[in-house]
Every structure is written in C-alpha cells, then in structure tokens.
Design an enzyme around this catalytic site. Structure first.
Site, short mmCIF file in Angstrom:
data_model
loop_
_atom_site.label_atom_id
_atom_site.label_comp_id
_atom_site.label_asym_id
_atom_site.label_seq_id
_atom_site.Cartn_x
_atom_site.Cartn_y
_atom_site.Cartn_z
N HIS A 32 -6.99 1.94 2.00
CA HIS A 32 -6.39 2.62 3.16
C HIS A 32 -7.18 3.92 3.41
O HIS A 32 -7.42 4.68 2.47
CB HIS A 32 -4.92 2.93 2.85
CG HIS A 32 -4.15 3.34 4.07
ND1 HIS A 32 -3.13 2.58 4.59
CD2 HIS A 32 -4.27 4.42 4.88
CE1 HIS A 32 -2.65 3.19 5.67
NE2 HIS A 32 -3.33 4.32 5.86
N HIS A 52 -8.27 7.35 3.54
CA HIS A 52 -7.61 8.58 3.10
C HIS A 52 -8.57 9.50 2.38
O HIS A 52 -9.63 9.08 1.91
CB HIS A 52 -6.42 8.26 2.18
CG HIS A 52 -6.82 7.81 0.80
ND1 HIS A 52 -7.34 6.56 0.55
CD2 HIS A 52 -6.80 8.44 -0.40
CE1 HIS A 52 -7.61 6.44 -0.75
NE2 HIS A 52 -7.31 7.57 -1.35
N CYS A 58 0.59 3.23 3.51
CA CYS A 58 1.03 2.71 4.81
C CYS A 58 2.40 3.31 5.19
O CYS A 58 3.22 3.61 4.32
CB CYS A 58 1.12 1.18 4.75
SG CYS A 58 -0.47 0.35 4.99
N CYS A 115 0.83 -1.21 0.00
CA CYS A 115 0.00 0.00 0.00
C CYS A 115 0.87 1.26 0.00
O CYS A 115 1.75 1.40 0.84
CB CYS A 115 -0.90 -0.02 1.23
SG CYS A 115 -1.69 1.58 1.55
N ASN A 129 -13.20 9.99 -1.30
CA ASN A 129 -13.92 8.93 -2.01
C ASN A 129 -13.74 7.66 -1.21
O ASN A 129 -12.61 7.21 -1.02
CB ASN A 129 -13.34 8.72 -3.41
CG ASN A 129 -13.58 9.89 -4.33
OD1 ASN A 129 -14.63 10.52 -4.27
ND2 ASN A 129 -12.60 10.20 -5.17
N HIS A 136 -4.00 0.45 8.02
CA HIS A 136 -4.55 0.15 6.70
C HIS A 136 -6.00 -0.37 6.74
O HIS A 136 -6.77 -0.16 5.80
CB HIS A 136 -3.66 -0.91 6.03
CG HIS A 136 -3.99 -1.21 4.61
ND1 HIS A 136 -3.72 -0.32 3.59
CD2 HIS A 136 -4.58 -2.29 4.02
CE1 HIS A 136 -4.12 -0.85 2.43
NE2 HIS A 136 -4.64 -2.04 2.67
N SER A 153 -9.23 3.95 -5.27
CA SER A 153 -8.32 2.93 -5.78
C SER A 153 -7.46 2.32 -4.68
O SER A 153 -6.62 1.47 -4.95
CB SER A 153 -7.46 3.50 -6.91
OG SER A 153 -6.90 4.74 -6.52
N GLN A 185 -8.60 13.49 -0.02
CA GLN A 185 -7.81 14.30 -0.95
C GLN A 185 -8.12 15.78 -0.77
O GLN A 185 -9.16 16.14 -0.24
CB GLN A 185 -8.13 13.93 -2.40
CG GLN A 185 -7.90 12.47 -2.74
CD GLN A 185 -7.95 12.22 -4.25
OE1 GLN A 185 -7.36 12.96 -5.04
NE2 GLN A 185 -8.66 11.18 -4.65
O1 LIG Z 1 -7.50 10.34 -7.23
P1 LIG Z 1 -7.92 8.91 -7.31
O2 LIG Z 1 -8.40 8.37 -5.96
O3 LIG Z 1 -6.89 8.01 -7.93
O4 LIG Z 1 -9.17 8.88 -8.30
C1 LIG Z 1 -10.52 9.01 -7.93
O5 LIG Z 1 -10.85 10.32 -7.48
C2 LIG Z 1 -10.72 11.37 -8.44
C3 LIG Z 1 -11.23 12.65 -7.83
O6 LIG Z 1 -12.60 12.59 -7.48
C4 LIG Z 1 -11.45 11.04 -9.75
O7 LIG Z 1 -11.09 11.99 -10.72
C5 LIG Z 1 -11.10 9.65 -10.26
O8 LIG Z 1 -11.91 9.33 -11.37
C6 LIG Z 1 -11.33 8.63 -9.15
O9 LIG Z 1 -11.00 7.33 -9.59
#
Ligand SMILES: O=P(O)(O)O[C@H]1O[C@H](CO)[C@@H](O)[C@H](O)[C@H]1O
Ligand SMILES: O=P(O)(O)O[C@H]1O[C@H](CO)[C@@H](O)[C@H](O)[C@H]1O
Lengths: 351, 351
Positions: free
Chosen positions: B167, B169, B56, B53, B156, B116, B164, B171
């Site tokens: 873990h 997290h 981690c 990961c 997300n 994790h 993806s 953004q």
């Molecule tokens: O940034 P990540 O987690 O790789 O990607 C995810 O979040 C992003 C922001 O919402 C999107 O644009 C991506 O389509 C989604 O897969």
C-alpha cells in the site's frame, strides 16, 4: 539505566568506539509482525566439483586461463577487478564542487578449497589455517608494491550478500588510498592511543572479558564477541588478544587459534537457523607503506543480515540509509543466543 | 582527466560534498557477467482495496484501532515504533568504552492514498501535492514538541527495500538527537557557508545547471539530478532552487512543482526497467528546536538498488561495508539514461 539487565528495554543509542558513530537500538521492536519479503532458501546440494564453476580446479576462467588442479587453496587476479594496476594518476576539480581522482589497485580472488560444495565452517581447522597462510602470503606480497596503502581481505557469503558463486572463496582488494571506514577507525584508534597510551581494542576487550555479557568464544589468542555497538542483528567481531597491527604478526600457533575462532563463529552462525548463514566478513588492519601505525589493533568484522529466521533478514533501508543505523534485538540477546549454540555443525549431527 | 567525457573510463573516487566521504567508481566493471542472485519480481496485480491491509480505509490495525474512510491521505502513529515518546532519560557509561543513552521519539506512518494498488508515480500531481500538505502539517506539529530535534520523512518502496506492505505509504521518525547522516551534512554545509557565505547546494546546483551532464529534470522551483558522488546505480536528488531550511518554506505553487518533480522522477524510475521501481527516499532538512540553521538547504535523496534490470540489484556488501562504497556505472551514464526516458508512465502507454 541500571538493574541486572541494563539497556534491555528502552530505545537507546550506543557509541561505536571504532567509528565514532552511533547505532539506534529498539529492543521492544521484535514484537512487530513480519509481512514483508521472505528470502529464497539457497540451494544446498552442490556437487564437490562443478564443471561450470570458474573457481573449481582445472576449469577455464573468463579471461581464458585454466585453473591448476589445486589441492588446498588458490589465488588469482579478479577477472573483473574494480581497481586496476595501470590506471594513470589524474585528478579532476571544478571549483571544489566536483572533486575526483583516479585510484589504483589490485583485486584478487581466493578459493578457500578445491571442493565446490563446502563452506568455511565445513573445513577443518588445519584447512582454514592454510587459508590464513595464503592471506599472510598475499598481504606480504601486495604490500611489496610501495604505492599500495591499504589491503582489504574479505568474504561475501551467500546469494543475499551478493555472492555470485557458492564455491567457498574470498576476495582481497588492495588500493592506493585509504577507504572511508579505515580512515574512521584509524582516527579513533589514534586518538585513544594518544590519550591513554594503550590500544583502544585491548582496553575494550579487557572490559568485555570482565563483564562476560557479549563474549561468545575465547581461546588463548582470540576472542569472538558481539560488539556493544553491533549494527547487524548477529554481528560479531574477532579480536586478537595481542595488540598487533596486521595478520603478519600471527605465528603458527596463533594461526591455528584464529582458524579455530573462525570455525567456531561460522559454525555457530550456521547452527543458529540451521542454514548456510550469509554474511560479509573481513579483517581490518593497519595501512601499509605509510609509516608506523601503533594505534592499529587487528580485528575482523562479521556483518550477517539474517534477523528472525533463514528467510527473514534485517533491512537497512530508509531510516537507516538516510539517518542512522538501527537494530531491533539487543547485542546481549544476540550474544546469549550465539553463545549457547553448539560448535558442532548441524549437518554433522547424528540423530 | 579531460576530453569530452571525463571520468568515464578510469577507476576513480569522487568526493561527496554533503558527507565528506568518498565513493569509488569502477566504470569498466559493468562488463562483469552476473551469475548471482536474481530477485523475484514483485506481484503487480493488487486490488484497489485489500481487506487484510492495515493501511486501507475502514480496516482495523494491530493496536485495535479502525482506520477512517479517508479520501486523500492518512497519518497515524506507527503501531511498532522504533522510538517511543515516554522513554525515560538515562545514560550508561563504563570507562568511556561502553557508552549509551536513551533516546525519545515519535514514529508515524503516512498512507499516500486510499487506493491499495497505486504508487507515487501513479498519483496525479494534485494528489501528490496533498501528501506534501500532510508532510508539512506533520513537520509543523512534530516540531511543536520542544524535545524533538530532528524529523526524518522517508519512504521505503518495494519488497527488496524492506517494505512490508505494498500500500503506498511513507514514514516519519522524529527524535530527540541528531542522526549520524544529519550530523555529517550539517557540518559540511556549515563549513561551506562559513567559508563562502553561500549555500553549498546552491553553488553545487548552479554548477550542475551550467554543465548539464547530470540533470534529469528541472522546473521553476526544483531540479532532479544524479549527484556527482552518487553511490547507488540510479541514485538521484531533488534540490530546491531556493535556499530554504525545510519544507515549511514551500508555498502552494512550490508544492505543486515539488509534486511534479516527484512524479517525474518516480515515473522515469518505473519506466527504466518497466517495473515498479524499488527505492528508499527521504528529505534532509534542518534540525528543529535548536537555533537557526542557515547552512541547511532542503533536499531529497533517492537510493534505488536496481543495477541491470528489474531483477538484478547492486549489492553493497563486503568491500562496501568494510571499506568504501563502490559503484559500477558512472553517474553520467545513469543520468543520460534517466533523462531520455519518457515522463509518461509505462502502464499508461497505448500501443
Ligand atoms: O517500518 P517498517 O516498514 O516495518 O520497516 C522497514 O523500515 C524501517 C525503517 O527504515 C527499517 O528499520 C526496517 O528494517 C524495514 O523493514
Ligand atoms: O566481486 P563479486 O563477488 O562479483 O561482487 C560482489 O562483491 C563486491 C565487493 O564487495 C561488490 O562490489 C558486488 O556488488 C558484489 O556483488
């Protein structure tokens, strides 16, 4: 931005002429490895007739009715309509903070073919043209209800687009109010017509035909292109060359040419990842029973989710839902890939 | 519409005060049988540390950097940022029909915990409060760049929300222009403040607290509710009781109370279908480096896709993409279900 391939390297935003909203483009971002969700491949070995399918000829539907033994296409009222014809007219307003009003509508389902195992690209141009006949017929009869203001013709294709039955079919939702996307496109097209005395999409189409950077296919009556402001990775539009308000304007020849455009774009889609390509698609056209709408120019949007392969889609999630639509490949790249693909369906390929 | 449960039977639309857009509600439509896509259940047996990961502690990331052996939370620049800091300022305009401009930004990733296998509802209020500290710290330092105009903090969660890496997290995308959703909410909040000299969300919150039809949880500083205009089946908002522009205004006590609200809403979500509940969530707050924004009232949206169970989600597809957002259960029904759920996480239940 200049050079032979403008906009192909730097993060930038592009203006959607039809909505007035922007899309963020991150051309460099496809390098990102994908460790996320891999979609299941849909089953692709359906029988021509499925006794359990509510769209196949002679089967019985949820409401107890039996489908006729239809030979071309077939339309009926959705047994689980989101909008109903007899909803009473009531409104709710608490201090302008909680605001609601009832809405009336009619929801229909259109089977594109009696054959359970086919999809739009696998029908012949003549067969697709029969579907267009039915769309015209429904558009005309629904607009016969004076309370109906807008008619949305669309198709959800594929499980990942929420399609609950693989039998080839589309839907029509007709309603008493204008949906939000239609309000946006009406406003933008009207502002353009008022200012320039020409149709927004005619001028846009002419510029695209001149540039040839995003055109995928063209015949005498229709153009298929990736719009400059596409949000979905392989998003496309079909735009009529004639500036017409709705599909009733299409004559027999134009219907065949629209059928051809539909067959070409959906075949290229299937060929892209050699899979039955999922999408939501639908026509945008002028509101009905509400005066003239010379600003409106008929077009059709295709919103397909796949990004990298048959099993990896683009997620419109956190940033996109909360802030702004965002895409990873450029519209020009997508157009070039779609353009080079064969118009012969991959399933028909001889080895 | 009247009676003890108004709006609970007829198809209707509701106005979103923050965007000015409508959502179509079809309360009767849940009777529809579901024969469509069943999502895979995400794996839920992760180790506390995963050597593969990139989030981690002590592991090496895509850019070759090694994560510190962090004990609480950890932030770094996204190795696959959609926006870049050094993008040159260029614009592109062809006859006002093809319009684009470059955009600068900084994208960061925040690990919520070194562990994790955990998720937000499984962290303690004190641990979540440390995440809020880090959000404050990042918001402050990012707004130190005078060219940054807006900072989107979001998460997300879950594979079906495009996450993806499981873990825990979130953004942060900070950028030089205002995203479309922020422009809409700015306009509506400003129009309301100009007209009423009060904050739109304060007045809305007071009315909701009076009605008690959509409130899920409340403490001294925050309210969790299903907004009257919710689009997603179990969509919620956290709204601060104080009218503040951004999260820098929250003192130590308020941060603990926000942590509590976050723990409550995410725990109830997990308990709803006894699954790690997927969602995209994020804060909306005032733009930075662009004057005062007294109209802005801090809030956080949760957009979760699940509709009927851990494996059946709501699809926002054809009609929704082309025409108008549409939902099948009423916000009041969703609020009642969420309200009655325990605040004790189902995984901790003793039998
Ligand atoms: O940034 P990540 O987690 O790789 O990607 C995810 O979040 C992003 C922001 O919402 C999107 O644009 C991506 O389509 C989604 O897969
Ligand atoms: O009507 P269907 O095919 O059952 O349902 C599908 O299309 C509808 C219209 O886009 C959506 O509201 C549903 O979420 C989707 O599953």
């Amino acid at each position: 931005m200049h050079g032979s391939q403008p906009l192909d390297t730097n993060p930038h935003r592009r203006l959607n002429l039809l909505t007035g909203e922007w899309v963020l483009v991150s051309p460099h971002r496809t390098k990102r490895p994908w460790q996320g969700k891999i979609e299941d491949l849909p089953q692709d070995n359906r029988p021509a007739y499925d006794p359990k399918c509510y769209l196949c000829p002679t089967n019985t539907r949820a409401d107890g009715e039996t489908n006729p033994d239809y030979q071309e296409s077939f339309v009926f009222k959705n047994d689980f309509s989101a909008l109903l014809e007899d909803t009473p007219n009531e409104s709710y307003n608490q201090k302008d903070l909680l605001v609601a009003q009832t809405e009336r509508g009619i929801c229909k389902v259109i089977s594109f073919s009696p054959k359970h195992h086919l999809t739009l690209p696998e029908l012949s141009v003549a067969e697709i043209s029969k579907v267009i006949d039915l769309w015209q017929h429904e558009f005309k009869s629904l607009s016969g209800h004076p309370w109906i203001k807008y008619i949305q013709i669309f198709e959800n294709k594929g499980e990942i687009m929420g399609c609950s039955n693989p039998h080839p079919h589309g839907q029509i939702w007709a309603q008493s109010e204008l949906p939000v996307e239609i309000i946006k496109e009406s406003e933008r097209q009207k502002a353009y017509l008022d200012k320039h005395q020409t149709s927004l999409l005619s001028d846009y189409l002419n510029l695209e035909l001149e540039k040839q950077e995003r055109i995928i296919f063209e015949n005498d009556a229709f153009v298929v292109l990736v719009p400059f402001w596409a949000v979905w990775p392989y998003e496309t539009m079909i735009i009529s060359k004639r500036h017409v308000q709705n599909l009733l304007a299409f004559d027999e020849q134009e219907k065949l040419l629209l059928a051809e455009a539909l067959k070409v774009v959906t075949t290229k889609y299937d060929n892209l990842f050699e899979t039955s390509f999922p999408y939501s698609a639908g026509m945008h056209q002028a509101p009905v029973n509400s005066g003239d709408h010379p600003e409106w120019h008929w077009h059709m949007h295709f919103y397909p989710p796949l990004l990298r392969s048959a099993t990896v889609k683009k997620f419109m999630v956190g940033y996109e839902m909360l802030a702004n639509p965002q895409r990873d490949i450029t519209p020009e790249y997508a157009a070039a890939r779609l353009k080079e693909l064969s118009t012969e369906h991959y399933k028909n390929k001889t080895l």
